[in-house]
Scaffold this active site. Structure first.
Site, PDB file in Angstrom:
ATOM      1  N   CYS A 165      15.490   4.360 -44.451  1.00 17.95           N
ATOM      2  CA  CYS A 165      15.658   5.567 -45.260  1.00 17.95           C
ATOM      3  C   CYS A 165      17.095   6.047 -45.241  1.00 17.95           C
ATOM      4  CB  CYS A 165      14.775   6.679 -44.742  1.00 17.95           C
ATOM      5  SG  CYS A 165      13.192   6.076 -44.278  1.00 17.95           S
ATOM      6  N   GLY A 212       2.479   6.284 -44.754  1.00 15.28           N
ATOM      7  CA  GLY A 212       2.896   7.072 -43.595  1.00 15.28           C
ATOM      8  C   GLY A 212       3.399   8.454 -43.969  1.00 15.28           C
ATOM      9  N   THR A 213       4.167   8.531 -45.036  1.00 16.97           N
ATOM     10  CA  THR A 213       4.747   9.816 -45.431  1.00 16.97           C
ATOM     11  C   THR A 213       3.642  10.819 -45.757  1.00 16.97           C
ATOM     12  OG1 THR A 213       6.701   8.690 -46.263  1.00 16.97           O
ATOM     13  CG2 THR A 213       6.321  10.930 -47.075  1.00 16.97           C
ATOM     14  N   THR A 249      -8.497   8.703 -56.853  1.00 15.39           N
ATOM     15  CA  THR A 249      -9.259   7.451 -56.890  1.00 15.39           C
ATOM     16  C   THR A 249      -8.705   6.498 -55.836  1.00 15.39           C
ATOM     17  OG1 THR A 249      -9.704   7.787 -59.213  1.00 15.39           O
ATOM     18  CG2 THR A 249      -9.957   5.530 -58.395  1.00 15.39           C
ATOM     19  N   GLN A 251       5.323   2.857 -36.746  1.00 19.09           N
ATOM     20  CA  GLN A 251       6.034   1.661 -36.271  1.00 19.09           C
ATOM     21  C   GLN A 251       5.246   0.906 -35.199  1.00 19.09           C
ATOM     22  OE1 GLN A 251       8.800   0.194 -37.324  1.00 19.09           O
ATOM     23  NE2 GLN A 251       9.360   1.719 -38.847  1.00 19.09           N
ATOM     24  N   ASN A 290      11.532   4.414 -35.050  1.00 19.68           N
ATOM     25  CA  ASN A 290      11.928   3.482 -36.104  1.00 19.68           C
ATOM     26  C   ASN A 290      13.420   3.203 -36.073  1.00 19.68           C
ATOM     27  OD1 ASN A 290      12.010   6.313 -36.895  1.00 19.68           O
ATOM     28  ND2 ASN A 290      12.740   5.615 -38.885  1.00 19.68           N
TER      29      ASN A 290
HETATM   30  N1  PLP Z   1       7.160   7.276 -40.087  1.00 17.06           N
HETATM   31  C1  PLP Z   1       7.909   6.288 -39.558  1.00 17.06           C
HETATM   32  C2  PLP Z   1       8.186   6.272 -38.094  1.00 17.06           C
HETATM   33  C3  PLP Z   1       8.432   5.286 -40.379  1.00 17.06           C
HETATM   34  O1  PLP Z   1       9.186   4.314 -39.853  1.00 17.06           O
HETATM   35  C4  PLP Z   1       8.141   5.323 -41.776  1.00 17.06           C
HETATM   36  C5  PLP Z   1       8.710   4.320 -42.684  1.00 17.06           C
HETATM   37  O2  PLP Z   1       9.815   3.859 -42.510  1.00 17.06           O
HETATM   38  C6  PLP Z   1       7.348   6.374 -42.260  1.00 17.06           C
HETATM   39  C7  PLP Z   1       6.871   7.327 -41.388  1.00 17.06           C
HETATM   40  C8  PLP Z   1       6.998   6.471 -43.709  1.00 17.06           C
HETATM   41  O3  PLP Z   1       5.992   5.554 -44.037  1.00 17.06           O
HETATM   42  P1  PLP Z   1       5.733   5.133 -45.561  1.00 17.06           P
HETATM   43  O4  PLP Z   1       6.865   4.219 -45.941  1.00 17.06           O
HETATM   44  O5  PLP Z   1       4.417   4.423 -45.541  1.00 17.06           O
HETATM   45  O6  PLP Z   1       5.667   6.373 -46.370  1.00 17.06           O
END
Ligand code: PLP
Length: 386
Positions: free
Chosen positions: A325, A71-72, A237, A179, A151
């Site tokens: 986080c 996600g990040t 990769t 989420q 989240n």
């Molecule tokens: N965006 C939201 C709304 C999230 O809840 C999270 C993870 O907690 C992320 C992004 C980040 O995802 P990832 O852990 O796959 O990098």
């Protein structure tokens, strides 16, 4: 002591089916998908098969799906590359104030680079209205990024209505659906968004893999450059075992979605009713439009909720004090503050998020220990000056 895991918004266990599907791709079929010999070719074939299957689950075309590290990365890609691609057309971005830090901190860097960001303040339930968005749009707005589901409080936002406004003005629209995917129906074309981020470990897939849906990939420059994988859009990769695990978990989640939504919503509502019967405990977020297994509470008089999280941990129950986080930091969540809670209320929050492995007896157990733990912590907090 049996562990009761109720922090599924932070991460989920890899499903049995996803794990089974992944295993051959670590040793038996480990070849590089870019290679010409058959070991590599089987990787390439499964990669394209996964792309088709993920696209089908998301109501998208295979050519619109790009695999990432999670996600990040997907969030960073959408924001940074949209700014690069459109920065000469305008330097204004709109986002909600309750985005994940993967968006907020990235936007912070964009601001350092000369972009201007308008942060939309949600209402008390975490909602952003189309009127609010409309009012914030300027002639130089190039990107809007608003999450599909929170989240922190579990509110599901009306992204289709918001994306429609962006489309009318030809402004790119990104949604962080990390989420939501695998928990509620998410159909990219029907939502009308340009970009959508997802992450496998939130729905029974492995960590470190995700995807970005991109309606017009040729307009979005790559974030990660190198060997030109993913048709030059995302180098590196490919994480074949991860992608296979994500695809299997997503299909499983979509297949079981109706049943799981009903089951988890019922368990969620039992927790909400039980917890909110304790004086000074309130639900945060939207009571109607919320993620199925998602409970978020403010608890008065406990000081910081980390004490209750620790006390629950001693009983074998894993929950969170906010988002994963921010769990390590004692700062009040920016999301609760944006929703209008004061710092004191915002530091007394509990997030209890259910998943595929939770059973009714676990909810019974949680509700049997929670009132006493809260009362004990209130007595301690009242006696402590800090
Ligand atoms: N965006 C939201 C709304 C999230 O809840 C999270 C993870 O907690 C992320 C992004 C980040 O995802 P990832 O852990 O796959 O990098």
């Amino acid at each position: 002591m049996k562990r009761i895991y109720m922090d599924n918004s932070a991460t989920t266990p890899v499903s049995e089916a996803a794990l089974k599907a992944m295993l051959p791709w670590f040793r038996e079929e480990f070849g590089n998908p870019s290679a010409i010999y058959s070991y590599g070719q089987s990787g390439k074939n499964i990669l394209e098969d996964c792309r088709k299957r993920v696209a089908k689950c998301l109501g998208a075309l295979p050519t619109e799906i790009f695999f990432t590290s999670g996600g990040t990365e997907s969030d960073n890609w959408a924001v940074r590359s949209a700014c690069r691609a459109r920065g000469t057309k305008g330097r204004h971005i709109i986002a909600s104030a309750i985005e994940h830090n993967a968006i907020l901190r990235t936007l912070g860097q964009m601001e350092e680079d000369g972009f201007e960001v308008t942060y939309l303040q949600p209402d008390r339930l975490g909602r952003i209205t189309p009127e609010q968005l409309e009012a914030a749009i300027r002639p130089d707005t190039i990107l809007i990024s608003i999450m599909l589901a929170s989240n922190v409080v579990g509110t599901v936002l009306d992204i289709a209505a918001l994306a429609k406004i962006a489309a009318k003005r030809r402004i790119w629209f990104h949604t962080d659906a990390v989420q939501a995917v695998g928990h509620i129906p998410v159909q990219a074309h029907a939502l009308g968004v340009d970009f959508l981020s997802l992450s496998a470990h939130k729905f029974g897939g492995p960590k470190g893999v995700g995807a970005l849906y991109c309606r017009m990939p040729n307009n979005l420059p790559p974030l990660i450059t190198g060997g030109g994988q993913e048709k030059e859009h995302r180098s590196g990769t490919e994480n074949i075992p991860g992608i296979v695990g994500m695809t299997t978990a997503l299909e499983e989640a979509v297949e079981n979605m109706d049943e799981e939504r009903a089951r988890l919503s019922a368990l969620r509502d039992r927790i909400i009713a039980g917890a909110c019967a304790i004086p000074g405990v309130e639900l945060t977020g939207d009571p109607e439009n919320r993620l199925p297994g998602f409970v978020s509470l403010t608890v008065d008089g406990i000081g910081h909720s980390v004490h209750v999280v620790n006390a629950l941990n001693e009983k074998g129950i894993c929950v969170s004090s906010g988002s994963a986080c921010s769990a390590a930091s004692r700062e009040a969540s920016h999301v609760l503050l944006a929703l209008g809670y004061d710092a004191k209320k915002a530091s007394g929050t509990l997030r209890i998020t259910l998943g595929a492995e939770n059973r009714p007896e676990e909810v019974d157990y949680l509700l049997s220990v929670l009132p006493e733990l809260i009362m004990k912590q209130r007595t301690k907090a009242a006696a402590s000056p800090f």
